[in-house]
Design an enzyme around this catalytic site. Structure first.
Site, mmCIF file in Angstrom:
data_model
loop_
_atom_site.group_PDB
_atom_site.id
_atom_site.type_symbol
_atom_site.label_atom_id
_atom_site.label_comp_id
_atom_site.label_asym_id
_atom_site.label_seq_id
_atom_site.Cartn_x
_atom_site.Cartn_y
_atom_site.Cartn_z
ATOM 1 N N CYS A 206 0.841 -1.193 0.000
ATOM 2 C CA CYS A 206 0.000 0.000 0.000
ATOM 3 C C CYS A 206 0.879 1.247 0.000
ATOM 4 O O CYS A 206 1.772 1.370 0.847
ATOM 5 C CB CYS A 206 -0.901 -0.011 1.234
ATOM 6 S SG CYS A 206 -1.852 1.510 1.443
ATOM 7 N N CYS A 209 0.304 3.189 3.605
ATOM 8 C CA CYS A 209 0.721 2.672 4.920
ATOM 9 C C CYS A 209 1.711 1.512 4.837
ATOM 10 O O CYS A 209 2.130 0.983 5.862
ATOM 11 C CB CYS A 209 -0.504 2.258 5.727
ATOM 12 S SG CYS A 209 -1.351 0.785 5.093
ATOM 13 N N CYS A 228 -6.498 -2.123 0.595
ATOM 14 C CA CYS A 228 -5.634 -2.243 1.765
ATOM 15 C C CYS A 228 -6.497 -2.536 2.984
ATOM 16 O O CYS A 228 -7.405 -1.757 3.303
ATOM 17 C CB CYS A 228 -4.824 -0.965 1.983
ATOM 18 S SG CYS A 228 -3.760 -1.052 3.457
ATOM 19 N N CYS A 231 -5.950 0.506 5.717
ATOM 20 C CA CYS A 231 -6.333 1.911 5.525
ATOM 21 C C CYS A 231 -7.375 1.988 4.409
ATOM 22 O O CYS A 231 -7.922 0.967 4.002
ATOM 23 C CB CYS A 231 -5.110 2.792 5.226
ATOM 24 S SG CYS A 231 -4.384 2.560 3.583
ATOM 25 N N ASP A 356 20.962 -7.419 -18.239
ATOM 26 C CA ASP A 356 20.798 -8.294 -17.076
ATOM 27 C C ASP A 356 19.754 -9.360 -17.406
ATOM 28 O O ASP A 356 18.585 -9.052 -17.616
ATOM 29 C CB ASP A 356 20.346 -7.454 -15.880
ATOM 30 C CG ASP A 356 20.118 -8.281 -14.615
ATOM 31 O OD1 ASP A 356 20.349 -9.508 -14.663
ATOM 32 O OD2 ASP A 356 19.712 -7.701 -13.601
#
Length: 447
Positions: A206, A209, A228, A231, A356
């Protein structure tokens, strides 16, 4: 137009003619030359166009092609960059070759590389930005997903009145406020449940939070109806919704968007997202469902996107792969195909591929060991890395053939034990393969 701009256009178009006539290619070089003469040339070239920009990690090329096909049902002149030349010089080249009549409505639907967006929007003012998704991709070029998102948000800031039409199922697109107004498209095709994304998934914290996001529905990776539990952060209301996925095979899909039935002639959930994005653009411009259907049904395979190439008696489906999320979606799509089938995996690590190659370890190659695949060819510059990955995934050594050079790979494809062959390749490997196939007259042109 200034004399400098006129000279840049003249030289750019002349070089374009020369390259096409005598060298059968050159999609970006004319733009590079024109930019050297006049760095602001885009300001002039794009001034009469309604510009739609398509950007994001995966799906740009096919989403752009589908959007163009739909808008062509409505507007005669739609300029685009179909070869994937999506950096600044490629965009200039696209406009250099554009033709149109005075006074007609002109659209430009442009696929633009995430890192190049802010360079392009210094000189053109798009009316609409389409954000497809942000996944981990070529860390040496783009960095982490939030770095990539900042790049495209900064690019959109240069045209603050333009709407951002973004994938509402991607939490990252709801993570920060933007100057630009936003609309959202996404999936609402399943009843609510309770899910958590796979532990090896990026972008599931989130942004308010830092709690792990939960989902009422997941389509793939970190996409879905997120919220979430700690929250009030959650998926925004969708402006354009896919409410039913009626059918999906390895080569087609049918679905319902806002009470209308549509279909596409490519397979996989990731391509349904591309179709949904293109449909959302069309609906934003008021295109009728009938014209959207006609545009989506246009069956012309895009460069390296489930492109079917006949190599003698082998029906080869070529698919570009470049990051773990995209690769896993391709593997899921192949799992829908009739078996047995043969597999070719071509891995390069040039700048355009990303140097990579560790991303191959996050792809679910283990799924191939569960399929009926009697022969696997690995090739390309990093064939050794891919061979090791396949062995660790459970592919038996007697089924695995390691070949470095592309001409020899093609020779071996002709000897494969099945008629159906899937070829997965990174970007420069796709280019090399198509060039060699063109030289042998299996396809027209190398791009």
């Amino acid at each position: 137009m200034s004399l400098r701009s006129q000279f840049a256009v003249t030289v750019g178009k002349s070089s374009q003619w020369f390259l096409r006539t005598f060298l059968k290619g050159g999609s970006s070089l004319p733009g590079k030359i024109a930019l050297k003469i006049d760095p602001k040339i885009l300001q002039h070239l794009a001034k009469d166009y309604e510009v739609v920009v398509v950007t994001g990690t995966n799906g740009k090329t096919l989403t752009t092609a589908l959007t163009v096909n739909i808008l062509k049902q409505e507007v005669e002149n739609v300029v685009t960059n179909p070869t994937g030349a999506n950096m600044e010089q490629g965009i200039v080249s696209t406009f250099l070759q554009a033709k149109g009549k005075k006074g007609e409505r002109k659209f430009a639907v442009l696929e633009i590389d995430e890192a190049s967006l802010s360079k392009v929007t210094k000189y053109i003012q798009p009316k609409l930005f389409l954000f497809t998704n942000i996944f981990r991709d070529q860390m040496d070029r783009y960095g982490e997903i939030y770095t990539t998102y900042k790049l495209i948000v900064d690019g959109a800031k240069n045209a603050p009145d333009a709407t951002i039409l973004c994938n509402g199922d991607a939490p990252i697109f709801n993570s920060v406020a933007t100057i630009n107004p936003r609309k959202y498209y996404g999936f609402n095709h399943q009843k609510d449940g309770e899910f958590i994304a796979h532990h090896n998934t990026d972008g599931i914290l989130c942004p308010k939070c830092q709690h792990i996001l939960h989902y009422k529905m997941i389509t793939y990776s970190n996409l879905g109806k997120y919220y979430c539990p700690n929250c009030d952060f959650k998926r925004p209301e969708l402006d354009y919704k896919l409410t039913e996925l009626t059918d999906m095979t390895n080569h087609s899909a049918h679905f319902i968007i806002d009470h209308e039935a549509y279909g596409i002639e490519v397979g996989g959930m990731y391509n349904v997202y591309n179709a949904l994005a293109a449909t959302a653009v069309a609906k934003h411009y008021g295109v009728s469902p009938e014209k959207i259907r006609a545009g989506l049904a246009y069956d012309e395979k895009v460069f390296g996107r489930q492109e079917v190439i006949q190599i003698d008696d082998k029906k080869c489906t070529l698919v570009l792969v470049k990051n773990p999320v995209g690769l896993n979606q391709v593997i899921d799509m192949i799992g829908l195909a009739p078996q047995p089938l043969s597999l070719v995996s071509l891995l390069n690590a040039n700048y355009a591929d990303g140097i990579d190659v560790s991303w191959i370890w996050d792809g679910n190659h283990e799924a191939f060991a569960q399929m009926d695949i009697p022969q696997v060819i690995v090739g390309g510059d990093r064939h050794t890395d891919m061979a090791l990955r396949m062995k660790v995934a459970g592919i038996a050594e007697d089924k695995l053939l390691e070949i470095e050079d592309i001409p020899s790979v093609i020779d071996q494809i002709k000897k494969l034990p099945t008629k159906n062959v899937y070829i997965l390749a990174t970007y420069t490997a796709v280019l090399q393969l198509r060039k060699e196939l063109a030289n042998r007259h299996y396809i027209k042109g190398g791009m």
